[in-house]
Design an enzyme around this catalytic site. Sequence first.
Site, PDB file in Angstrom:
ATOM      1  N   ALA A  96     -73.975  49.904 -38.872  1.00 46.76           N
ATOM      2  CA  ALA A  96     -72.756  50.889 -38.638  1.00 46.76           C
ATOM      3  C   ALA A  96     -73.492  52.019 -37.929  1.00 46.76           C
ATOM      4  O   ALA A  96     -72.642  53.134 -38.008  1.00 46.76           O
ATOM      5  CB  ALA A  96     -72.234  51.225 -40.088  1.00 46.76           C
TER       6      ALA A  96
ATOM      7  N   TYR B 171     -80.618  35.131 -27.513  1.00 51.84           N
ATOM      8  CA  TYR B 171     -79.569  35.840 -27.935  1.00 51.84           C
ATOM      9  C   TYR B 171     -78.065  34.751 -27.961  1.00 51.84           C
ATOM     10  O   TYR B 171     -77.755  34.719 -28.914  1.00 51.84           O
ATOM     11  CB  TYR B 171     -79.146  36.850 -27.030  1.00 51.84           C
ATOM     12  CG  TYR B 171     -78.104  37.520 -27.459  1.00 51.84           C
ATOM     13  CD1 TYR B 171     -77.953  38.615 -28.574  1.00 51.84           C
ATOM     14  CD2 TYR B 171     -76.717  37.528 -26.637  1.00 51.84           C
ATOM     15  CE1 TYR B 171     -76.880  39.358 -28.783  1.00 51.84           C
ATOM     16  CE2 TYR B 171     -75.620  37.947 -26.825  1.00 51.84           C
ATOM     17  CZ  TYR B 171     -75.643  39.134 -28.060  1.00 51.84           C
ATOM     18  OH  TYR B 171     -74.485  39.775 -28.146  1.00 51.84           O
TER      19      TYR B 171
HETATM   20  N1  LIG Z   1     -71.699  45.591 -26.561  1.00 55.71           N
HETATM   21  C1  LIG Z   1     -71.066  44.173 -26.177  1.00 55.71           C
HETATM   22  O1  LIG Z   1     -70.807  43.960 -25.210  1.00 55.71           O
HETATM   23  C2  LIG Z   1     -71.228  43.034 -26.947  1.00 55.71           C
HETATM   24  C3  LIG Z   1     -70.683  41.891 -26.666  1.00 55.71           C
HETATM   25  C4  LIG Z   1     -70.702  40.607 -27.348  1.00 55.71           C
HETATM   26  C5  LIG Z   1     -71.169  40.808 -28.907  1.00 55.71           C
HETATM   27  N2  LIG Z   1     -71.511  41.813 -29.255  1.00 55.71           N
HETATM   28  C6  LIG Z   1     -72.083  41.923 -30.345  1.00 55.71           C
HETATM   29  O2  LIG Z   1     -71.579  43.127 -31.386  1.00 55.71           O
HETATM   30  C7  LIG Z   1     -72.589  43.405 -32.295  1.00 55.71           C
HETATM   31  C8  LIG Z   1     -72.768  45.068 -31.923  1.00 55.71           C
HETATM   32  O3  LIG Z   1     -73.233  45.239 -30.723  1.00 55.71           O
HETATM   33  P1  LIG Z   1     -73.340  46.529 -30.120  1.00 55.71           P
HETATM   34  O4  LIG Z   1     -73.120  46.428 -28.873  1.00 55.71           O
HETATM   35  O5  LIG Z   1     -72.504  47.821 -30.850  1.00 55.71           O
HETATM   36  O6  LIG Z   1     -74.986  46.976 -30.496  1.00 55.71           O
HETATM   37  P2  LIG Z   1     -75.836  48.356 -30.755  1.00 55.71           P
HETATM   38  O7  LIG Z   1     -74.948  49.430 -30.106  1.00 55.71           O
HETATM   39  O8  LIG Z   1     -77.060  48.024 -30.098  1.00 55.71           O
HETATM   40  O9  LIG Z   1     -75.737  48.471 -32.148  1.00 55.71           O
HETATM   41  C9  LIG Z   1     -76.304  47.358 -32.966  1.00 55.71           C
HETATM   42  C10 LIG Z   1     -76.412  47.874 -34.471  1.00 55.71           C
HETATM   43  O10 LIG Z   1     -77.307  46.794 -35.090  1.00 55.71           O
HETATM   44  C11 LIG Z   1     -78.259  47.109 -35.869  1.00 55.71           C
HETATM   45  N3  LIG Z   1     -79.625  46.570 -35.917  1.00 55.71           N
HETATM   46  C12 LIG Z   1     -80.001  46.026 -34.805  1.00 55.71           C
HETATM   47  N4  LIG Z   1     -81.189  45.390 -35.053  1.00 55.71           N
HETATM   48  C13 LIG Z   1     -81.307  45.697 -36.593  1.00 55.71           C
HETATM   49  C14 LIG Z   1     -82.141  45.186 -37.797  1.00 55.71           C
HETATM   50  N5  LIG Z   1     -83.194  44.477 -37.436  1.00 55.71           N
HETATM   51  N6  LIG Z   1     -81.877  45.306 -38.919  1.00 55.71           N
HETATM   52  C15 LIG Z   1     -80.682  46.309 -39.304  1.00 55.71           C
HETATM   53  N7  LIG Z   1     -79.756  46.682 -38.298  1.00 55.71           N
HETATM   54  C16 LIG Z   1     -80.092  46.263 -37.100  1.00 55.71           C
HETATM   55  C17 LIG Z   1     -78.395  48.720 -34.943  1.00 55.71           C
HETATM   56  O11 LIG Z   1     -79.279  49.710 -35.613  1.00 55.71           O
HETATM   57  P3  LIG Z   1     -79.851  50.761 -34.790  1.00 55.71           P
HETATM   58  O12 LIG Z   1     -78.946  51.734 -35.067  1.00 55.71           O
HETATM   59  O13 LIG Z   1     -80.786  51.328 -36.027  1.00 55.71           O
HETATM   60  O14 LIG Z   1     -80.467  50.313 -33.691  1.00 55.71           O
HETATM   61  C18 LIG Z   1     -77.049  49.117 -34.691  1.00 55.71           C
HETATM   62  O15 LIG Z   1     -76.550  49.817 -35.977  1.00 55.71           O
HETATM   63  C19 LIG Z   1     -73.959  42.565 -32.048  1.00 55.71           C
HETATM   64  O16 LIG Z   1     -73.904  41.751 -33.043  1.00 55.71           O
HETATM   65  C20 LIG Z   1     -73.704  42.106 -30.710  1.00 55.71           C
HETATM   66  O17 LIG Z   1     -74.272  41.032 -30.550  1.00 55.71           O
HETATM   67  C21 LIG Z   1     -71.679  43.059 -28.411  1.00 55.71           C
END
Ligand SMILES: NC(=O)c1ccc[n+]([C@@H]2O[C@H](COP(=O)([O-])OP(=O)(O)OC[C@H]3O[C@@H](n4cnc5c(N)ncnc54)[C@H](OP(=O)(O)O)[C@@H]3O)[C@@H](O)[C@H]2O)c1
Length: 207
Positions: free
Chosen positions: A10, A160
């Site tokens: 979050a 991934y």
């Molecule tokens: N953005 C897209 O276009 C997209 C498309 C398809 C699916 N998704 C999926 O949507 C979800 C959110 O993605 P997002 O784009 O919002 O990514 P993001 O901005 O990189 O945020 C990811 C979140 O996960 C946390 N995280 C990463 N590694 C972790 C770990 N080892 N332990 C605990 N927390 C961890 C991060 O913590 P920190 O803040 O500390 O880094 C951050 O809060 C993911 O599952 C991603 O695969 C995203």
Amino acid sequence: MKKKILITGATDGIGLETARRLYAVGHTLLLHGRNREKLAAVEGELADSDSAGQIYTYTADLSRLAEVKQLAESIARAHDQLDVIINNAGVLKAPDTVTRDGLDVRFAVNTVAPYLLTQRLLPILAPDARIVNLSSAAQSPVELDALVGKKRFMDDMAAYAQSKLALTMWTKALAEADSSSGHIIVAVNPGSLLGSKMVKEGFGIAG
Ligand SMILES: NC(=O)c1ccc[n+]([C@@H]2O[C@H](COP(=O)([O-])OP(=O)(O)OC[C@H]3O[C@@H](n4cnc5c(N)ncnc54)[C@H](OP(=O)(O)O)[C@@H]3O)[C@@H](O)[C@H]2O)c1
């Protein structure tokens, strides 16, 4: 009706935006992050806004399975019932791709951690609870050797995509196994190339 909702990851991107929106309409949030400072900043931001909800925060590195188990235990100790789990935390690129448990970090964080967390929180789920797993349009067949850490990936996107299909598969299997309950368990693709931190790091695309 106001719900009690756990959101992993979050502290950035989709998880942070989801937390803002759900808190604004009065839901109580269990916010998870791996970084204490970022989590405290999110808590501070939300606490300053007008909402009837409450906020609880939990820190855990989801690439470490022992921390995932501790997270589940802490939540189950403090809450009798949860209405929604949003397994949002995810990783595409990381400085170290092999975890302490010997797993690829994408399988650990994107597939195994949400599975463990969900399994351990099933006993406190409300009868009509929802589990929402953030999957992706990126999906490719899962190599079992890679899933158990015996084969290493040279390509972040391959890791991934496999981790996300594995997440989608366990979601479907759990939904079938749990079909006599009133739970709804789904894997969703939130959209593609949304300009979050993950997308900036992975593809150089800004939001
Ligand atoms: N953005 C897209 O276009 C997209 C498309 C398809 C699916 N998704 C999926 O949507 C979800 C959110 O993605 P997002 O784009 O919002 O990514 P993001 O901005 O990189 O945020 C990811 C979140 O996960 C946390 N995280 C990463 N590694 C972790 C770990 N080892 N332990 C605990 N927390 C961890 C991060 O913590 P920190 O803040 O500390 O880094 C951050 O809060 C993911 O599952 C991603 O695969 C995203």
